[in-house]
Design a protein around this motif. Structure first.
Motif, short mmCIF file in Angstrom:
data_model
loop_
_atom_site.label_atom_id
_atom_site.label_comp_id
_atom_site.label_asym_id
_atom_site.label_seq_id
_atom_site.Cartn_x
_atom_site.Cartn_y
_atom_site.Cartn_z
N LEU A 29 9.95 2.88 -0.21
CA LEU A 29 8.55 2.53 -0.38
C LEU A 29 7.68 3.69 -0.88
N ALA A 30 8.10 4.92 -0.63
CA ALA A 30 7.27 6.08 -0.94
C ALA A 30 7.89 6.89 -2.08
N ASP A 31 7.55 8.19 -2.13
CA ASP A 31 7.99 9.02 -3.25
C ASP A 31 9.32 9.72 -3.00
N GLY A 32 10.03 9.32 -1.94
CA GLY A 32 11.34 9.89 -1.67
C GLY A 32 11.32 11.14 -0.83
N ALA A 33 10.17 11.48 -0.23
CA ALA A 33 10.06 12.67 0.61
C ALA A 33 9.17 12.37 1.81
N LEU A 34 9.20 13.30 2.78
CA LEU A 34 8.37 13.17 3.98
C LEU A 34 7.65 14.49 4.20
N SER A 35 6.41 14.40 4.64
CA SER A 35 5.62 15.59 4.94
C SER A 35 5.38 15.67 6.44
N VAL A 36 5.41 16.90 6.97
CA VAL A 36 5.16 17.13 8.39
C VAL A 36 3.80 17.80 8.51
N THR A 37 2.95 17.29 9.41
CA THR A 37 1.60 17.82 9.56
C THR A 37 1.55 18.88 10.67
N SER A 38 0.38 19.51 10.79
CA SER A 38 0.20 20.56 11.79
C SER A 38 0.02 19.99 13.20
N ARG A 39 0.17 18.69 13.35
CA ARG A 39 0.20 18.07 14.68
C ARG A 39 1.56 17.46 14.98
N GLY A 40 2.56 17.80 14.17
CA GLY A 40 3.88 17.24 14.40
C GLY A 40 3.97 15.77 14.06
N ASN A 41 3.08 15.29 13.20
CA ASN A 41 3.16 13.92 12.72
C ASN A 41 3.87 13.91 11.36
N VAL A 42 4.17 12.72 10.87
CA VAL A 42 4.90 12.58 9.60
C VAL A 42 4.07 11.73 8.65
N GLU A 43 4.01 12.15 7.38
CA GLU A 43 3.30 11.40 6.37
C GLU A 43 4.26 10.93 5.28
N LEU A 44 3.98 9.74 4.77
CA LEU A 44 4.65 9.19 3.60
C LEU A 44 3.64 9.11 2.48
N ARG A 45 3.98 9.63 1.31
CA ARG A 45 3.07 9.66 0.17
C ARG A 45 3.63 8.81 -0.96
N GLY A 46 2.76 8.47 -1.90
CA GLY A 46 3.19 7.73 -3.07
C GLY A 46 3.55 6.29 -2.78
N LEU A 47 2.96 5.73 -1.73
CA LEU A 47 3.23 4.34 -1.38
C LEU A 47 2.57 3.40 -2.38
N GLY A 48 3.24 2.30 -2.68
CA GLY A 48 2.70 1.31 -3.60
C GLY A 48 1.58 0.51 -2.99
N GLU A 49 0.84 -0.17 -3.83
CA GLU A 49 -0.35 -0.91 -3.39
C GLU A 49 -0.02 -2.04 -2.43
N ALA A 50 1.14 -2.66 -2.59
CA ALA A 50 1.45 -3.86 -1.80
C ALA A 50 2.53 -3.63 -0.75
N CYS A 51 2.76 -2.37 -0.38
CA CYS A 51 3.89 -2.11 0.53
C CYS A 51 3.49 -2.03 1.99
N GLY A 52 2.18 -2.17 2.30
CA GLY A 52 1.73 -2.01 3.67
C GLY A 52 2.41 -2.92 4.66
N GLY A 53 2.60 -4.19 4.29
CA GLY A 53 3.23 -5.13 5.20
C GLY A 53 4.67 -4.77 5.50
N GLU A 54 5.44 -4.42 4.47
CA GLU A 54 6.83 -4.06 4.67
C GLU A 54 6.95 -2.78 5.49
N LEU A 55 6.06 -1.82 5.24
CA LEU A 55 6.10 -0.58 6.01
C LEU A 55 5.83 -0.84 7.49
N SER A 56 4.82 -1.64 7.78
CA SER A 56 4.49 -1.91 9.18
C SER A 56 5.62 -2.64 9.87
N ARG A 57 6.31 -3.55 9.17
CA ARG A 57 7.44 -4.25 9.79
C ARG A 57 8.58 -3.28 10.09
N LEU A 58 8.88 -2.39 9.16
CA LEU A 58 9.94 -1.40 9.39
C LEU A 58 9.62 -0.55 10.62
#
Length: 469
Positions: free
Chosen positions: A62-91
């Motif tokens: 769904l994203a750009d093939g990479a994961l980013s780690v934030t300064s709070r130990g959270n994870v970000e996904l970038r480059g997500l498509g416009e219509a992928c929100g539903g599939e991401l939330s289900r996963l």
């Protein structure tokens, strides 16, 4: 009388918040120049094998093939498509990473990542993390917390107590956890985030054995400190958050964080603890020892590695798997702790494999402590491709070796004056100016000064990070 508009001493911004915060979440996606961005809160940075695998799948599918780690130990996904929100939330929901959709942005909890693995510290605060997360998701009122409000749970070594938590818990001597076999083994990780909806949380009673915890903990909110039983520490943290919300309501300035409350605004922590039936005594806030971030290498039966600039490919992410104790701990310093190896030999073999995969595994690496915001081309506000420019010890427009490497302060490269994701405390600021140059400033003890050897001749006044990453 309405609150007056005045600069905040920490943020350099208005004390009046006339809107809710716009922090992205796993369900509320942010539109960036490189597509949509999802930020997934991971209380204590905890992930199971299955959850980590799902994040790798999401990055590739769904994203750009990479994961980013934030300064709070959270994870970000970038480059997500416009219509992928539903599939991401289900996963994410299927993997137990969304225990409550309404609470997903308020699950901001950092914790000592080596707790229970190296014999240091006074409690396995990862157990506090799980209990606090359960309590947060079980209450409707907690949804009023900002997506930037932060809980910091320190096992007494002092590694996360200084990360600017709004509510901080510090374990004190004798605060051993009460779950048999949990220390260093990750034995309860499999239930993290798996308790379903907020409405079902109460049925679990005391799932993490907090009633069996011994010792004491210090709960800190602003300049207030109270000592509570270690078994009550998660409930005390929740009560402190409620005390903040009550104070923010009285102030009427829409504060998102404790430091944004108007000067003189009282927070009645004692009353909040009493209402939560948490026995507490006032305590002087001690000078907590300051521990550095975990250095890469083998620590007991755990492996510690860092992600260069907090960014890893899906292939690198999968090199972290399988997890020997079904537990991955993502750290606030953009690294990873893998506890539970059978012995030092097995841990050393995994460390070598992760070095081959491109992780920072050498405690002498100049990349340690070097961070960067997203920069160009992902962020429209950035004045430079800071990730491409970031080379330890070298900055365009400054003398060679200007920026300290190993043994110096953390160094953060920023594409604009927002300085997203910069370190808390003392650090070196490398700020793009838009003309191919950078301003280099050292922040220590609340003051700023140009770095020796820089081409700069004047102090740079900075605004603190307001992104909550």
């Amino acid at each position: 009388m309405p609150p007056t508009r005045a600069p905040s001493p920490d943020q350099g911004e208005s004390l009046i918040r006339d809107r809710g915060d716009a922090c992205p979440g796993a369900l509320r996606l942010h539109l960036a120049d490189d597509g949509r961005l999802a930020r997934l809160r991971l209380p204590g940075g905890l992930l199971t094998n299955r959850q980590a695998d799902v994040l790798g799948v999401a990055a590739e599918r769904l994203a750009d093939g990479a994961l980013s780690v934030t300064s709070r130990g959270n994870v970000e996904l970038r480059g997500l498509g416009e219509a992928c929100g539903g599939e991401l939330s289900r996963l994410l929901a299927d993997a137990g990473l969304l225990p409550s959709e309404r609470h997903e942005r308020v699950r901001n909890v950092v914790a000592s990542p080596l707790a229970g693995t190296d014999g240091l510290g006074h409690a396995d605060v990862q157990l506090w993390v799980r209990e606090l997360d359960r309590l947060l998701c079980a209450e409707e009122w907690t949804t009023a917390l900002s997506g930037r409000f932060l809980f910091a749970l320190d096992d007494g070594r002092g590694d996360v107590a200084g990360l600017g938590g709004d509510v901080t818990l510090i374990a004190e001597s004798g605060g051993a956890a009460g779950v048999a076999g949990a220390a260093g083994a990750g034995s309860t990780a499999g239930v993290a985030g798996s308790y379903g909806t907020a409405g079902s949380a109460d049925a679990y009673g005391d799932p993490y054995g907090m009633a069996g915890a011994s010792g004491t903990a210090l709960v800190r909110l602003g300049g207030q400190g109270f000592r509570v039983a270690a078994a009550d520490a998660p409930r005390a943290a929740l009560a402190a958050a409620r005390a903040f919300l009550a104070a923010a309501h009285r102030a009427g300035n829409g504060a998102w964080r404790v430091r944004e409350l108007p000067a003189g605004q009282t927070v009645d922590l004692a009353e909040a603890l009493a209402r939560a039936d948490v026995a507490a005594t006032p305590a002087t806030i001690p000078r907590t020892p300051v521990a550095p971030p975990p250095a890469p290498g083998v620590v007991g039966r755990a492996v510690v590695v860092h992600a260069p600039l907090g960014r890893v490919s899906a292939a690198q992410w999968r090199a972290l798997l399988p997890l020997p104790a079904d537990e991955l701990r993502v750290t606030p310093w953009r690294g990873f702790v893998l506890p539970g190896f059978a012995d030092g030999t097995a841990a050393g073999e995994r460390l070598d494999a992760l070095a081959d995969a491109g992780f920072v595994t050498d405690p002498g690496s100049p990349w340690l402590g070097v961070g960067a915001c997203t920069g160009r081309p992902g962020c429209a506000k950035s004045l430079a491709d800071v990730r491409a420019d970031a080379v330890p010890g070298e900055v365009p427009g400054t003398a060679p070796g200007t920026v300290p490497g190993t043994g110096g302060l953390p160094v953060h490269w920023s594409g604009c004056e927002r300085r997203c994701g910069h370190p808390h405390g003392d650090w070196v600021d490398v700020l793009a100016t838009g003309d191919g140059r950078y301003e280099v400033t050292r922040h220590t003890g609340g003051s700023t000064a140009p770095v020796t050897g820089s081409t700069l001749t004047e102090t740079v006044t900075t605004a603190r990070n307001t992104t909550g990453t």
